[in-house]
Every structure is written in C-alpha cells, then in structure tokens.
Write a protein that holds these residues in place. Structure first.
Motif, short mmCIF file in Angstrom:
data_model
loop_
_atom_site.label_atom_id
_atom_site.label_comp_id
_atom_site.label_asym_id
_atom_site.label_seq_id
_atom_site.Cartn_x
_atom_site.Cartn_y
_atom_site.Cartn_z
N ALA A 290 56.96 -20.34 3.93
CA ALA A 290 57.03 -19.01 4.56
C ALA A 290 58.39 -18.37 4.29
O ALA A 290 58.51 -17.14 4.26
N PHE A 291 59.41 -19.22 4.11
CA PHE A 291 60.77 -18.71 3.85
C PHE A 291 61.07 -18.70 2.35
O PHE A 291 61.66 -17.76 1.83
N LEU A 292 60.65 -19.75 1.65
CA LEU A 292 60.89 -19.86 0.21
C LEU A 292 59.63 -19.39 -0.52
O LEU A 292 58.75 -20.18 -0.86
N LYS A 293 59.57 -18.11 -0.76
CA LYS A 293 58.37 -17.49 -1.34
C LYS A 293 58.34 -17.68 -2.86
O LYS A 293 59.36 -17.95 -3.49
N HIS A 294 57.16 -17.54 -3.42
CA HIS A 294 56.97 -17.76 -4.85
C HIS A 294 56.91 -16.43 -5.58
O HIS A 294 56.01 -15.62 -5.35
N TYR A 295 57.89 -16.20 -6.47
CA TYR A 295 57.90 -15.04 -7.35
C TYR A 295 57.81 -15.57 -8.78
O TYR A 295 58.71 -16.27 -9.23
N PRO A 296 56.75 -15.27 -9.50
CA PRO A 296 56.59 -15.82 -10.86
C PRO A 296 57.80 -15.50 -11.74
O PRO A 296 58.33 -14.39 -11.72
N TYR A 297 58.20 -16.50 -12.50
CA TYR A 297 59.33 -16.32 -13.40
C TYR A 297 58.89 -15.65 -14.69
O TYR A 297 57.82 -15.95 -15.24
N GLU A 298 59.71 -14.75 -15.18
CA GLU A 298 59.56 -14.21 -16.53
C GLU A 298 60.94 -13.84 -17.03
O GLU A 298 61.86 -13.58 -16.24
N PRO A 299 61.16 -13.85 -18.34
CA PRO A 299 62.48 -13.52 -18.87
C PRO A 299 62.94 -12.12 -18.42
O PRO A 299 62.13 -11.19 -18.31
N LEU A 300 64.23 -12.01 -18.12
CA LEU A 300 64.84 -10.74 -17.73
C LEU A 300 64.09 -10.08 -16.56
O LEU A 300 63.83 -8.88 -16.56
N TYR A 301 63.80 -10.85 -15.53
CA TYR A 301 62.93 -10.35 -14.47
C TYR A 301 63.57 -9.26 -13.61
O TYR A 301 62.85 -8.53 -12.92
N LEU A 302 64.88 -9.10 -13.64
CA LEU A 302 65.50 -7.99 -12.90
C LEU A 302 65.66 -6.73 -13.75
O LEU A 302 66.05 -5.69 -13.24
N LEU A 303 65.36 -6.83 -15.04
CA LEU A 303 65.56 -5.69 -15.93
C LEU A 303 64.75 -4.45 -15.52
O LEU A 303 65.29 -3.34 -15.56
N PRO A 304 63.49 -4.55 -15.12
CA PRO A 304 62.76 -3.33 -14.74
C PRO A 304 63.45 -2.51 -13.67
O PRO A 304 63.49 -1.28 -13.76
N MET A 305 64.01 -3.17 -12.65
CA MET A 305 64.75 -2.43 -11.62
C MET A 305 66.10 -1.96 -12.15
O MET A 305 66.56 -0.86 -11.84
N ALA A 306 66.74 -2.79 -12.94
CA ALA A 306 68.09 -2.48 -13.40
C ALA A 306 68.13 -1.32 -14.39
O ALA A 306 69.17 -0.65 -14.53
N ARG A 307 67.02 -1.06 -15.08
CA ARG A 307 67.00 0.03 -16.06
C ARG A 307 67.40 1.37 -15.44
O ARG A 307 68.11 2.16 -16.07
N THR A 308 66.91 1.65 -14.25
CA THR A 308 67.24 2.92 -13.60
C THR A 308 68.73 3.03 -13.37
O THR A 308 69.33 4.10 -13.56
N PHE A 309 69.36 1.94 -12.99
CA PHE A 309 70.80 1.94 -12.77
C PHE A 309 71.53 2.21 -14.08
O PHE A 309 72.50 2.97 -14.12
N ARG A 310 71.05 1.59 -15.16
CA ARG A 310 71.70 1.82 -16.46
C ARG A 310 71.54 3.28 -16.90
O ARG A 310 72.48 3.86 -17.47
N ALA A 311 70.40 3.86 -16.59
CA ALA A 311 70.16 5.25 -16.99
C ALA A 311 71.00 6.23 -16.19
O ALA A 311 71.39 7.29 -16.70
N GLU A 312 71.30 5.89 -14.94
CA GLU A 312 71.96 6.84 -14.03
C GLU A 312 73.48 6.64 -13.92
O GLU A 312 74.18 7.53 -13.45
N LEU A 313 73.97 5.49 -14.33
CA LEU A 313 75.39 5.19 -14.17
C LEU A 313 76.09 5.12 -15.52
O LEU A 313 75.48 4.83 -16.54
N THR A 314 77.40 5.39 -15.51
CA THR A 314 78.19 5.29 -16.73
C THR A 314 79.09 4.06 -16.74
O THR A 314 79.59 3.68 -17.80
N MET A 315 79.32 3.42 -15.59
CA MET A 315 80.22 2.28 -15.53
C MET A 315 79.56 1.05 -16.16
O MET A 315 78.33 0.97 -16.27
N PRO A 316 80.35 0.08 -16.61
CA PRO A 316 79.78 -1.14 -17.19
C PRO A 316 78.91 -1.89 -16.19
O PRO A 316 79.25 -2.00 -15.01
N LEU A 317 77.79 -2.42 -16.67
CA LEU A 317 76.85 -3.17 -15.84
C LEU A 317 76.61 -4.55 -16.45
O LEU A 317 76.56 -4.71 -17.67
#
Length: 385
Positions: A290-317
């Motif tokens: 109930a606490f340790l939930k299962h999120y399927p692994y895939e390569p670069l799994y944070l990239l979909p969310m992070a893309r918006t940050f890369r598009a909107e920000l100019t600082m290094p990420l």
C-alpha cells in the motif's frame, strides 16, 4: 550536437563529461562522519568515469537527518570530507555534497529531536507528530544551509546540491498537501516557494562562485494534493529568474508518502521487511504494497514530464530517472538537457561510464529490481553482484 564525453561547464566548474552520479544515501556513516568505506564508495564511482559524484545525505542540522547515522554538517565533519574530496579529485572527477533538511521525513526517535515540516501532521513513518516549523526554525535552517555550503567549499567540494525534493523540509513547504500555513510561507505557489528561494539566495551569497550550486526539485510529488508539474514549473521559473542556481536536477516522488514514484520498477517489499525487526517486519509484509506502489520501469521514465520544463526554461537541467546507456544519454542531450544523472546502474557497475565511453553499445546489467533500496540500512549496494 551536444557531446556527452567532452568537457562541459556547470557554473564555475568544467566537468570532464555530462554524466553525474545522483545522490543515493550510502549507509556508510555510522557515527555521522565520513568513513574509509564512504571514501572508497565515491572513489570507485569517480574512477569509473563520471564527471561528478554526489555525497548523500549531508544534513544542515542534527534534526534534519532522516536518522542519526547520517552526516550533519559541522566542523568535525570537515577533515573526513576533505579526504573524500581529495580521493575523488585524484581520479579526475568532481564531488558534490547534497545538503538539506529532511523535515517531515526525519525519524524523530532516532534523532532524539522533533521532526519539522511546513505544518503539523501525524507522520506515517513514525506515528509521531511532525511539528510546524516556526519563524525561528526557518531563519535558523536557512542560515544552516549557507553554513553547510561553506563547510563543503572549505573541505574542497566542487558543488552543493540543495535538496528541494521528495517532501523533505523545503519540499514540504512547496506541497499544497503538506503546507497548510496561513502566514507568509503558505497559500499561493509563490508563498510556498519562498523558503526554497530564500535558501538558494543565502547559499549563493555565502559561497559566491567558489563552487557550483544546484538544486533537486520535484516535477511531481506523486500524491493526491501534492505538488504537480504545473506548479513545479512555476517554482522552477522563480528559481531561474532569481539567478542563484547553476542547474536544476528534476526528480519526483515523496519519501514520506510515495517513494516508488521516483524509483519505478518492482517494489522490494520482502527485502524492506527483512531489514526491520518484529513487529514492523510483519507489518511491512502485510501492508507494504500500500506504501510501496508499483510503477512499471521504462528507460528515461521522467522524460515525458521533464520535456515541458526543458521547453519553458533556459537554465541548465539535469535529467534523472532510467538513464542507463549511451542511447538514453544521447536522447537526453538531443532533447536539450545539459546533463544526466545515474543512480542504481552505478551501484551495480561503478565503471559503467568508462565502458560506455569506450564502446557505445555497452548495456547496463541493472535490472531495476530495486533490491538495493533496503541496503541503505547496512551499506548501499547492489545485492546481485
């Protein structure tokens, strides 16, 4: 085209490549001080080819540790930190200290001091109440971040990473779920971001350009009512506009409420249970999923969310999450991320980066079973090697 294995700038630093060792608590500081085992852990990572390795976790105050065996930054810690920095530098790499305050994630029983958060609430980790940080606490902890950064610089460290993620103290202020304050530290996104901005300014003012200053920021807390990507992007813009940080490392999840949202992959419930005495062992076996939930692994799994940050920000990420091979690094660079950070794969193979640099077809042997996670209590390592 951005080149992965050529020198790159991070604030005042020149790094030998664009691959960083992410902060993962090493479990090698039984007396809250650097040990030979901790030095060897980071020396091996440095010898394996990363540009910079990150020492975790360096608390800015005694009550800011998740438990009492973690380093807290004080003069007594400097000689050991100096030896560690020298060992890493001898291998041609840079070294960073992850500094922060665990806040509501701290184990008050272990630290023998109350845990602090943005607001008073019951801790799901300890069953004790987390105290709301007072104005005096906020002032003290802000100054403590600057003190910790200065100690790191004095010890020869090249960078500090400010911990603004995982529902540690500053992240708890950012979270709408955990921050119920009605004063100048709660309410609007800007008010909830005030502590993060204040700490970044205090640290930069203290260290200037002696060292690089980065921060780890949640894209998404991964819990209902927590910080979500739209508000996190607002926070990132404020931090960018303030100009005190050299880069942001994008992360996710809550060590307090949903840790697997960061790691992804199979939850190691049985291994966690085995690491604790009874009756907690049985409780984890029965209720752990109930606490340790299962999120399927895939390569670069944070990239979909992070893309918006890369598009909107100019600082290094810095892109974290599922970076294990040259193809993933290349994709991150092609999408505009200046650096990538790796964790689990380097626990299994400290020399992975050096081998990838020699042969781009090299594949990581890490299977993302996450059985390394419970080893933080006995010396963080891959249990399959």
């Amino acid at each position: 085209m951005t080149t992965i294995f050529e020198p790159a700038r991070l604030g005042p630093l020149t790094l030998r490549n664009r691959v960083l060792k992410a902060a993962t608590f090493e479990g090698r500081t039984p007396k809250a001080l650097v040990t030979d085992e901790l030095i060897e852990f980071h020396r091996a990572i440095a010898a394996g080819g990363v540009a910079m390795t990150t020492v975790a976790y360096c608390a800015v105050a005694p009550e800011g540790r998740t438990e009492r065996r973690q380093i807290h930054m004080r003069p007594e810690a400097v000689p050991g930190l100096t030896r560690l920095a020298e060992a890493v530098h001898a291998e041609g790499a840079k070294v960073a200290a992850q500094v922060g305050h665990a806040g509501p994630v701290a184990d008050a029983r272990s630290n023998r001091a109350p845990a602090l958060g943005a607001s008073r609430r019951l801790s799901p980790l300890t069953g004790q109440f987390i105290q709301a940080a007072s104005e005096d606490d906020i002032e003290r902890i802000t100054a403590a971040h600057a003190d910790a950064a200065e100690l790191a610089a004095d010890a020869g460290f090249d960078s500090v990473e400010l911990h603004f993620g995982h529902n540690y103290l500053i992240s708890s202020f950012l979270s709408p779920r955990l921050n119920r304050r009605r004063d100048g530290w709660g309410g609007t996104t800007e008010a909830r971001a005030r502590l993060a901005r204040q700490v970044a300014e205090a640290v930069r003012t203290r260290v200037g350009t002696r060292i690089a200053v980065t921060a780890k920021l949640n894209l998404d807390d991964g819990v209902r009512g927590g910080l979500k990507p739209d508000e996190s992007l607002q926070v990132a813009r404020l931090l960018q506009d303030d100009g005190h940080l050299d880069a942001l490392e994008l992360t996710a999840g809550s060590s307090l409420l949903n840790p697997m949202y960061l790691f992804h992959g199979k939850p190691p419930v049985r291994d966690f249970a085995a690491a604790f005495p009874q009756p907690l062992r049985t409780g984890l076996r029965v209720f752990g999923r109930a606490f340790l939930k299962h999120y399927p692994y895939e390569p670069l799994y944070l990239l979909p969310m992070a893309r918006t940050f890369r598009a909107e920000l100019t600082m290094p990420l810095i892109l974290l999450g599922g970076v294990t091979d040259h193809a993933g690094m290349r994709r991150a660079m092609d999408e505009g991320f200046e650096f990538v950070a790796m964790g689990r794969a380097l626990l299994m193979e400290p020399d992975l980066i050096e081998r990838i640099a020699r042969d781009e077809s090299t594949e990581s042997r890490c299977i993302h079973c996450n059985r390394c996670m419970p080893t933080i209590y006995s010396g963080t390592r891959c249990v399959l090697t």
